[in-house]
Motif scaffolding. Structure first.
Motif, mmCIF file in Angstrom:
data_model
loop_
_atom_site.group_PDB
_atom_site.id
_atom_site.type_symbol
_atom_site.label_atom_id
_atom_site.label_comp_id
_atom_site.label_asym_id
_atom_site.label_seq_id
_atom_site.Cartn_x
_atom_site.Cartn_y
_atom_site.Cartn_z
ATOM 1 N N GLU A 93 39.409 40.167 17.877
ATOM 2 C CA GLU A 93 38.714 39.067 18.562
ATOM 3 C C GLU A 93 37.571 38.533 17.714
ATOM 4 O OE1 GLU A 93 38.087 39.419 23.024
ATOM 5 O OE2 GLU A 93 38.563 41.503 22.509
ATOM 6 N N ARG A 128 43.345 38.083 25.407
ATOM 7 C CA ARG A 128 42.005 38.048 24.822
ATOM 8 C C ARG A 128 41.931 37.091 23.640
ATOM 9 N NH1 ARG A 128 39.952 44.385 24.696
ATOM 10 N NH2 ARG A 128 40.532 44.919 26.852
ATOM 11 N N ARG A 131 41.919 33.584 24.772
ATOM 12 C CA ARG A 131 40.608 33.236 25.331
ATOM 13 C C ARG A 131 39.635 32.845 24.222
ATOM 14 N NH1 ARG A 131 37.988 38.190 28.184
ATOM 15 N NH2 ARG A 131 37.900 38.816 25.990
#
Length: 524
Positions: A93, A128, A131
Motif C-alpha cells: 500500500e 486495499r 482504495r
C-alpha cells in the motif's frame, strides 16, 4: 507507452496444517526467490517459469516502463500469520501510494491465501490497493488452484489463471495477463462472468494431463475468439476451509452477453464432469507390493560391471560431493520406472516433507534400486555434511513433524553432498534458481534417499542430479509430490501410483472436518 507497477504476494494456504506461516518463510528463498524489492525483481526472476517473469517480458516487449514494487512467496503451509500479512500488504500500500504516475498495476498472486485474521487474503489485498488508487487498472495472475471470491473480481479489472496442472504455463500466464492489460490501456473494458461449482475436487484428480480436467481446459480454449478473450476453468484449492473454496468458471469478453454465454457453456460441462474427478489411492503396503510385482516381470538390462540391487549411477563406493551446478543430463532410456507419489506429504500442498511411512514399508519389503525424495530434515543434512561423503552415519532420518511413523533408523552411507543451490531444468521449475540448503544423498540397504534442509516438492530431476542421482537409473522412485512431478518424471514411468501415506496434504477430503464451506458444497 505506459508506466506499470509490478508486484507479487503468493501463498497457497492449507488451513488444516497446524503451523502458521511467519514472515521468515516469505523472506527466505526456496525453489523461488526470497523477498524482492524494487530493482531486484526483474533480474532475480528473469527466465523463470513464473507469472511475473512472463509479464515483465511481455511489458518490455510492448515498450512499457515498469515500476517494480515488491514480490514474495512462501511454500504452501498453514495460515499466514497476521503480522506477516499486514507487513507485506502495508508495504505494498505504501509503495503504491508513492507512485502517483502509474497507469496500471500487475499483481502476481495465488488466489488461495488465508491469513489468521482473513479468509480471503487476495480479495482484501485487492480492496486495499484499489482504495489507494481508485480507477487504476489492475490485472492479476492467479494459480490454477485459486479459490475465486466476489471481492477478488470486484476490486480487479481482470484475473488470469494458469491453465495447466502441472503448472508449466506460469510464465505464459503472465504474458496472457499482459495481453489483457494491453486491452485495458487501449480503452477496452472486459466484461466478466463468474460461475462457481457446488463441490470441491481433491488435488490429485485435478491434473490437466488426464480427464476430465484436460477436456475442460480444451473446451475453455475452444470458446475463445475475438470477442471472448479469456475462458478459464479454475478448480480451486480444496484444503482451504473457507466460504469461497471450490472450482470456478471465469470469462472475460467484449460484451456481457458474450461472457455470460461462454460461462454458461463451460459451466454446464464442469457440472457434467463432476463424477469423473476420481482416482485410486493406494496404501503404502499396497503400493509397494504392486511396485515389486511389476518389477519382477520387467527385465531391465544392467550395464556391465553393475551389481543387482544397485542403481547404475554408482555402486556402494561411488560417493561424491556435488557443488552448486547440476550433474550431467540423464541417459535417454525411459519408461521402466514405477513412481510412487507420496501425495499426502507433498510440500506443494502444505505437507511437511518429512514423513517416513512409505520408506519404512520399502525397507520392510527389501526393495532394491529405489530412490526417494525429497525428504526435508535439516538436522540430518547437517550431520551428513559433518560426517562427509563416504562416511557411515547412524543419525535417524525424518519425522521431525511428528506425523506418521517414527524416524527411519540407519545406518546410512553418505553417497553425495550438495549445497542445495541448483537450477530447475524441468518444465515446471524451468530456470528457477533454487536454494534448498545443505543436501545429501544417503543409502540404506537398497534405498537411496535425497535429503534437503528446506522443504520443496520433488518436481524436478535436477533436485536429484544435484546429489548425483540419475532418476532414470532406478526401478522405483518415491516422490513427495502430487501432480507437478509428472511434468519432468512421467516420461520415465511404466506406472504411477498415488499413495496415501500420512501427511497434511490430505487426498481423501472426506476425512477432513470442514466448517466454513458454502452450505450447498459437496465433497468429492
Amino acid at each position: 507507452m505506459a508506466l506499470i507497477g509490478v508486484a507479487g504476494f503468493l501463498h497457497e494456504t492449507n488451513t488444516f496444517a497446524p503451523e502458521p506461516t511467519p514472515m521468515a518463510r516469505f523472506v527466505e528463498a526456496d525453489a523461488w526467490p526470497g523477498l524482492l524489492r524494487g530493482a531486484e525483481i526483474a533480474p532475480a526472476t528473469r527466465g523463470m517459469n513464473l507469472a511475473i517473469s512472463g509479464f515483465i517480458e511481455a511489458a518490455e516487449r510492448d515498450g512499457h516502463c515498469l515500476a517494480p514494487l515488491l514480490w514474495c512467496s512462501a511454500n504452501p503451509s498453514g495460515p499466514v500469520q497476521r503480522e506477516a500479512y499486514e507487513q507485506v500488504a502495508g508495504e505494498l500500500e505504501a509503495m503504491l501510494s508513492r507512485q502517483p504516475a502509474l497507469d496500471a498495476l500487475f499483481l502476481d498472486l495465488h488466489g488461495a491465501m488465508v491469513a489468521q485474521h482473513l479468509q480471503d487474503g487476495e480479495g482484501e489485498l485487492l480492496r486495499r490497493l484499489r482504495r489507494v488508487r481508485p480507477g487504476l487498472p489492475i490485472v492479476a495472475a492467479l494459480d490454477f488452484h485459486a479459490n475465486l471470491s466476489p471481492a477478488m473480481l470486484e476490486h480487479s479489472d481482470a484475473l488470469v489463471a494458469y491453465r495447466s496442472y502441472p503448472h508449466v504455463d506460469m510464465a505464459e500466464t503472465g504474458r496472457r495477463a499482459g495481453a489483457m492489460l494491453r486491452r485495458l490501456l487501449q480503452g477496452h473494458r472486459p466484461h466478466a462472468a463468474l460461475r462457481r461449482a457446488p463441490f470441491i475436487i481433491p488435488m490429485a484428480w485435478q491434473s490437466t494431463l488426464a480427464e476430465p480436467a484436460a477436456g475442460l481446459t480444451a473446451a475453455a480454449l475452444a470458446l475463445q475468439d475475438e470477442q471472448v478473450w479469456e475462458v478459464q476453468f479454475i478448480p480451486g484449492f480444496p484444503l482451504a476451509d473457507i466460504h469461497d473454496s471450490g472450482p470456478s468458471v471465469l470469462v472475460y469478453a467484449a460484451s456481457a452477453a458474450a461472457a455470460e454465454r461462454a460461462a454458461d457453456t463451460l459451466y454446464t460441462q464442469v457440472l457434467r464432469a463432476r463424477d469423473a474427478f476420481r482416482g485410486t489411492l493406494y496404501s503404502p503396503a499396497e503400493a509397494v507390493s504392486r511396485a515389486l510385482q511389476r518389477q519382477s516381470h520387467m527385465l531391465v538390462a544392467a550395464p556391465a560391471g553393475s551389481r543387482a540391487g544397485e542403481p547404475v549411477c554408482g555402486g556402494p563406493n561411488a560417493v561424491e560431493h556435488m557443488n552448486a551446478g547440476n550433474a550431467a543430463t540423464p541417459p535417454s532410456h525411459a519408461g521402466h520406472t514405477v513412481i510412487l507419489a507420496d501425495t499426502q506429504d507433498n510440500p506443494g500442498g502444505g505437507g511437511s516433507g518429512d514423513t517416513t511411512d512409505l520408506l519404512h514399508e520399502l525397507l520392510r519389503r527389501g526393495a532394491r534400486k529405489v530412490c526417494a525424495g525429497v525428504v526435508c530434515d535439516p538436522g540430518f543434512a547437517a550431520a551428513a555434511h559433518a560426517a562427509g561423503a563416504g562416511a557411515v552415519l547412524a543419525h535417524p532420518l525424518g519425522a521431525g513433524s511428528g506425523i506418521g511413523a517414527a524416524p527411519l533408523p540407519g545406518p546410512y552411507t553418505v553417497m553425495a553432498l550438495g549445497d542445495g543451490r541448483l537450477v530447475g531444468s524441468g518444465p515446471f521449475y524451468q530456470g528457477c534458481r533454487m536454494d534448498l540448503g545443505p543436501m545429501a544423498r544417503v543409502r540404506v540397504q537398497g534405498l537411496d534417499i535425497v535429503v534437503s534442509s528446506r522443504k520443496q516438492q520433488a518436481a524436478d530431476q535436477a533436485m536429484f542430479r544435484h546429489v548425483g542421482a540419475q532418476p532414470a537409473d532406478y526401478d522405483t522412485l518415491v516422490l513427495k509430490s502430487s501432480v507437478h512431478f509428472r511434468a519432468d518424471f512421467a516420461a520415465l514411468a511404466d506406472e504411477i501410483l498415488v499413495v496415501a501415506a500420512p501427511g497434511l496434504n490430505t487426498a481423501d477430503l472426506h476425512t477432513l472436518h470442514y466448517r466454513n464451506l458454502r452450505p450447498d458444497m459437496e465433497i468429492l
